[in-house]
Motif scaffolding. Structure first.
Motif, short mmCIF file in Angstrom:
data_model
loop_
_atom_site.label_atom_id
_atom_site.label_comp_id
_atom_site.label_asym_id
_atom_site.label_seq_id
_atom_site.Cartn_x
_atom_site.Cartn_y
_atom_site.Cartn_z
N ILE A 273 42.63 -10.32 -28.85
CA ILE A 273 43.65 -9.58 -29.58
C ILE A 273 43.77 -10.04 -31.03
CG2 ILE A 273 45.62 -11.04 -28.95
CD1 ILE A 273 45.52 -7.16 -29.08
N ILE A 276 41.10 -8.48 -33.17
CA ILE A 276 41.43 -7.10 -33.52
C ILE A 276 42.53 -7.04 -34.58
CG2 ILE A 276 42.50 -4.99 -32.59
CD1 ILE A 276 41.05 -5.61 -29.93
N SER A 277 43.54 -7.91 -34.47
CA SER A 277 44.75 -7.73 -35.26
C SER A 277 44.89 -8.63 -36.48
CB SER A 277 45.98 -7.92 -34.35
OG SER A 277 46.07 -6.86 -33.44
N LEU A 318 43.23 -6.87 -22.37
CA LEU A 318 44.17 -7.30 -23.40
C LEU A 318 45.50 -6.59 -23.22
CD1 LEU A 318 41.87 -7.42 -26.56
CD2 LEU A 318 42.28 -9.18 -24.82
N LYS A 338 44.44 -0.34 -34.49
CA LYS A 338 44.14 -1.59 -33.78
C LYS A 338 44.33 -1.40 -32.28
CE LYS A 338 45.66 -4.56 -37.62
NZ LYS A 338 46.61 -5.61 -38.04
N ASP A 339 45.41 -0.71 -31.92
CA ASP A 339 45.65 -0.49 -30.50
C ASP A 339 44.59 0.42 -29.89
OD1 ASP A 339 47.37 -1.04 -28.24
OD2 ASP A 339 47.88 1.07 -28.27
N ARG A 342 41.83 -1.83 -28.97
CA ARG A 342 42.19 -2.58 -27.75
C ARG A 342 41.99 -1.72 -26.51
NH1 ARG A 342 46.64 -3.06 -24.19
NH2 ARG A 342 47.61 -1.29 -25.27
N GLN A 343 42.43 -0.48 -26.56
CA GLN A 343 42.31 0.37 -25.39
C GLN A 343 40.85 0.73 -25.10
OE1 GLN A 343 45.25 3.45 -24.77
NE2 GLN A 343 46.60 2.56 -26.33
N ASN A 346 39.50 -2.35 -23.39
CA ASN A 346 39.99 -2.44 -22.02
C ASN A 346 39.28 -1.45 -21.10
OD1 ASN A 346 41.78 -4.50 -22.56
ND2 ASN A 346 43.60 -3.20 -22.64
N ASP A 362 46.73 -5.77 -18.65
CA ASP A 362 47.32 -4.65 -19.40
C ASP A 362 48.19 -3.81 -18.46
OD1 ASP A 362 47.80 -2.56 -21.24
OD2 ASP A 362 45.98 -1.52 -20.60
#
Length: 416
Positions: A273, A276-277, A318, A338-339, A342-343, A346, A362
């Motif tokens: 995470i 990514i962030s 995540l 960013k999300d 993440r998705q 995942n 998650d």
């Protein structure tokens, strides 16, 4: 030989045969605090430690996962630029006990070279599963502090002079960072094994209740101890998979913090995470965000290295983080794009990951009404880190049959 002597001889032979047939106990990692380099005063977060110690004793508590008949501790100078002289060290099984001295090659002290660590000699100190032990280290010389573990979630103490064998410290000041101590191993039955969890601040326990052992790995350790398995926390707050953060990247420290741990049979990976962030925030304003392919390659690297050592390795999705870190210098940590990454990551983990299995954290933590957010019951309040209830939910989401099930690459974890 009379009848009694014959019976005695027969009994002795039987006992010696049974002893020979019984597998010998071995060393198993039971606790860990992954070393980090101490950062400068211009970093976003304070170090929480003085710049140096001299003629002072540092005492900290550590709740081991599995107990054993003997233990040994590892002291680290991983990021030091000069030799580290330990004047003396000790361990107490209970806070009110008189600490027992440790030895290093039979000596009360040891000099640890830059970039190295040292194991103590084994200490005969029987411990129980999930027992807190108390480790004290005396530093006689002026010692710049260059190696630490920032997020201890445990109060530690700095006291003047050599107090390593005092049951109670005098005139001590406190910190929540850890110093010097990086691992505790126990001598356990031959069937005992360890699971190492490598991760970032969520695994490190960033918002877990102080001094209450409420990290998700603590809850997992409580579930695993009856099975004869330790859960060892290799989380580093600000940790990243691909790049260094508030510590070396998972790719760089995987050997030290996972593969080199004694008795390890399985690994859980929960990290990514911050990869990514962080880019675009005060942590890494000009860094480019990694691509999905780069993150996937990093996971594959860890999986290949674990499998090459015969270890079972599980990945974890995540967790949600919409609205993360409001009202802080990192209030731009979350963004919709960013999300989206993440998705995507995942979804790949659930369908095509290189791991032996995937733990869907998650799904365990997200708000059903808004899957980009953590459910309020599990949120610490910063919308990134789970609170105590969330940490417990994470541990309960681990299927022990999957974690300790048949492995296609290594030795299966035992079931009692």
């Amino acid at each position: 030989m009379n009848r009694l002597s014959q019976l005695t001889a027969t009994a002795l032979l039987a006992l010696s045969g049974a002893a020979a047939a019984s597998p010998a106990p071995h060393w198993v990692a039971s606790w860990q605090a992954s070393p980090q380099p101490v950062w400068g005063s211009d970093f976003l977060f304070p170090t929480l430690i003085p710049g140096q110690l001299q003629d002072q004793t540092f005492r900290q508590s550590a709740r081991i996962s599995l107990g054993g008949s003997r233990l040994r501790v590892r002291l680290s100078n991983a990021y030091g630029t000069q030799p580290l002289r330990i004047g003396a060290a000790s361990v107490a099984a209970h806070a009110t006990d008189t600490p027992q001295p440790l030895r290093f090659d039979g000596q009360p002290g040891v000099v640890i070279a830059p970039g190295q660590d040292r194991l103590s000699d084994p200490l005969s100190l029987p411990t129980a599963d999930r027992q807190a032990v108390h480790v004290s280290v005396y530093l006689p010389d002026r010692t710049p502090l260059q190696t630490f573990h920032w997020e201890g979630r445990q109060t530690s103490w700095i006291a003047p002079g050599d107090q390593h064998q005092r049951p109670a410290l005098h005139d001590a000041s406190s910190t929540t960072a850890r110093l010097l101590l990086s691992a505790i191993d126990v001598e356990a039955p031959a069937s005992a094994r360890s699971v190492v969890v490598i991760g970032d601040s969520i695994t490190d326990g960033a918002t877990a209740s102080l001094d209450q052992d409420q990290r998700w790995t603590d809850h997992l350790a409580a579930r695993l101890a009856p099975e004869g398995v330790a859960a060892v926390n290799a989380g580093i707050s600000g940790g990243r998979l691909l790049r260094d953060g508030m510590g070396e990247s998972a790719l760089e420290r995987f050997q030290r913090d996972v593969l080199d741990q004694p008795g390890v049979a399985s690994v859980i990976v929960l990290i990514g995470i911050n990869d990514i962030s962080w880019p675009g925030t005060a942590f890494a304003r000009t860094q480019a965000r990694p691509s999905l392919a780069e993150l996937q390659a990093g996971y594959r690297d860890l999986a290949q290295r674990a499998h090459a050592r015969g270890l079972r390795i599980l990945g974890a999705t995540l967790t949600p983080f919409a609205g993360a870190l409001p009202g802080t210098p990192l209030d731009d940590y979350y963004a919709a794009d960013k999300d989206a990454l993440r998705q995507q990551l995942n979804a790949w983990l659930r369908t095509d990951s290189p791991f032996d299995a995937v733990i869907d954290l998650d799904t365990a933590l997200r708000d059903p009404a808004d899957p980009s957010r953590m459910a309020a019951a599990y949120d610490s309040g910063d919308h990134l880190h789970p609170g105590d209830a969330g940490n417990r939910a994470m541990a309960e989401a681990v299927d022990l049959d999957v974690l300790m099930g048949p492995s296609t690459h290594g030795v299966d974890l035992p079931r009692r």
